[in-house]
Design a protein around this motif. Sequence first.
Motif, short mmCIF file in Angstrom:
data_model
loop_
_atom_site.label_atom_id
_atom_site.label_comp_id
_atom_site.label_asym_id
_atom_site.label_seq_id
_atom_site.Cartn_x
_atom_site.Cartn_y
_atom_site.Cartn_z
N GLU A 1 1.98 -2.11 -13.07
CA GLU A 1 2.67 -2.28 -14.34
C GLU A 1 4.08 -2.84 -14.15
O GLU A 1 4.90 -2.26 -13.44
CB GLU A 1 2.76 -0.94 -15.08
CG GLU A 1 3.45 -1.05 -16.42
CD GLU A 1 3.71 0.29 -17.07
OE1 GLU A 1 4.41 0.31 -18.11
OE2 GLU A 1 3.25 1.33 -16.55
N ALA A 2 4.36 -3.97 -14.79
CA ALA A 2 5.72 -4.53 -14.79
C ALA A 2 6.53 -3.82 -15.86
O ALA A 2 6.24 -3.95 -17.05
CB ALA A 2 5.69 -6.03 -15.04
N VAL A 3 7.53 -3.06 -15.45
CA VAL A 3 8.32 -2.27 -16.39
C VAL A 3 9.54 -3.01 -16.90
O VAL A 3 10.13 -2.63 -17.92
CB VAL A 3 8.75 -0.92 -15.77
CG1 VAL A 3 7.53 -0.10 -15.37
CG2 VAL A 3 9.67 -1.12 -14.57
N ALA A 4 9.95 -4.08 -16.21
CA ALA A 4 11.13 -4.85 -16.63
C ALA A 4 11.10 -6.21 -15.95
O ALA A 4 10.49 -6.38 -14.89
CB ALA A 4 12.42 -4.11 -16.27
N SER A 5 11.80 -7.17 -16.56
CA SER A 5 11.95 -8.50 -15.98
C SER A 5 13.41 -8.92 -16.09
O SER A 5 14.10 -8.54 -17.03
CB SER A 5 11.08 -9.52 -16.72
OG SER A 5 9.71 -9.26 -16.53
N ASP B 1 0.84 -1.21 0.00
CA ASP B 1 0.00 0.00 0.00
C ASP B 1 0.87 1.26 0.00
O ASP B 1 0.58 2.22 -0.70
CB ASP B 1 -0.92 0.03 1.22
CG ASP B 1 -2.04 -1.00 1.16
OD1 ASP B 1 -2.28 -1.57 0.09
OD2 ASP B 1 -2.67 -1.23 2.22
N ALA B 2 1.92 1.24 0.80
CA ALA B 2 2.77 2.42 0.97
C ALA B 2 3.81 2.57 -0.13
O ALA B 2 4.41 3.64 -0.28
CB ALA B 2 3.47 2.36 2.34
N ALA B 3 4.04 1.50 -0.89
CA ALA B 3 5.12 1.51 -1.88
C ALA B 3 4.68 2.13 -3.20
O ALA B 3 3.54 2.02 -3.61
CB ALA B 3 5.62 0.09 -2.12
N ASP B 4 5.65 2.75 -3.86
CA ASP B 4 5.45 3.24 -5.23
C ASP B 4 5.88 2.18 -6.23
O ASP B 4 5.40 2.15 -7.36
CB ASP B 4 6.28 4.51 -5.44
CG ASP B 4 5.92 5.59 -4.45
OD1 ASP B 4 4.88 6.24 -4.63
OD2 ASP B 4 6.67 5.77 -3.46
N GLY B 5 6.81 1.34 -5.81
CA GLY B 5 7.33 0.29 -6.68
C GLY B 5 7.49 -1.01 -5.93
O GLY B 5 7.63 -1.03 -4.70
N LEU B 6 7.48 -2.10 -6.68
CA LEU B 6 7.55 -3.43 -6.11
C LEU B 6 8.51 -4.28 -6.94
O LEU B 6 8.59 -4.12 -8.15
CB LEU B 6 6.14 -4.05 -6.15
CG LEU B 6 5.83 -5.29 -5.35
CD1 LEU B 6 5.96 -5.03 -3.86
CD2 LEU B 6 4.40 -5.75 -5.67
N VAL C 1 9.08 -4.62 -10.97
CA VAL C 1 10.09 -5.38 -11.69
C VAL C 1 9.96 -6.82 -11.23
O VAL C 1 9.80 -7.08 -10.03
CB VAL C 1 11.51 -4.86 -11.41
CG1 VAL C 1 12.57 -5.83 -11.93
CG2 VAL C 1 11.71 -3.48 -12.02
N THR C 2 9.99 -7.76 -12.15
CA THR C 2 9.93 -9.18 -11.80
C THR C 2 11.27 -9.84 -12.09
O THR C 2 12.01 -9.39 -12.97
CB THR C 2 8.81 -9.89 -12.59
OG1 THR C 2 9.05 -9.73 -13.99
CG2 THR C 2 7.44 -9.33 -12.22
N ALA C 3 11.57 -10.89 -11.35
CA ALA C 3 12.84 -11.60 -11.53
C ALA C 3 12.66 -13.08 -11.21
O ALA C 3 11.96 -13.43 -10.26
CB ALA C 3 13.93 -11.00 -10.65
N ALA C 4 13.30 -13.93 -12.01
CA ALA C 4 13.21 -15.37 -11.79
C ALA C 4 14.56 -16.01 -12.07
O ALA C 4 15.31 -15.57 -12.94
CB ALA C 4 12.14 -15.98 -12.70
#
Length: 197
Positions: A157-161, A75-80, A127-130
């Motif tokens: 919105e996922a801006v990068a992976s 809730d408090a974050a601008d990015g994840l 941003v997602t990462a695997a």
Amino acid sequence: MQVTALVGSRRKNGNTAFISRKILEALRTALPSVETELLFLGDFDIRACTGCEGCQKSWDCIIRDDYAAIVSRIDAADGLILASPTYWYSVTSDMKRFIDRSYSLIQYPVSRREWISKYSGTGKLCVTAAVCEQHDESMMGSTLSLLNDFSRDLGIEAVASVKAIGHFDAGSVGGDSAVMEQAKRAGRLLAERLDSP
């Protein structure tokens, strides 16, 4: 400005954590004013979704454990940042429990065919990462696509992976210049998007 990284691995010095820290490092370099935190989902008591539908009028899961504390950070974050190693062609059980419990973050105001998310229209970015141990990319299965789909369905919105193939030994990804460049680029892009008016 706040960015929260949620890591599905329990190896705190493993490759998924390494990539997440590298993304955050690049983000802070490009946007020094940002505050960041890295959370390991395995450190939290997140129980399984029971399918009770008790959340459907409140955005709040009625199960009382640590899940709500993580949601308050989102809730408090601008990015994840959503990051997971591959376990049997998908995300870890820690990440999957978190995703399943996030059913509470969507509602169906008209029908079960359409939903709205708590974060729709908020402008939050992701941003997602695997990471996958095998060198055959197909062995990553749905890990990265699940994280991207989850982010999208939450209205974030996922801006990068970042995708790391062929890494098992803890920290080995640090020697992979291509993956490290992916991580740095993802952090810079997140900073750029967060800093744009």
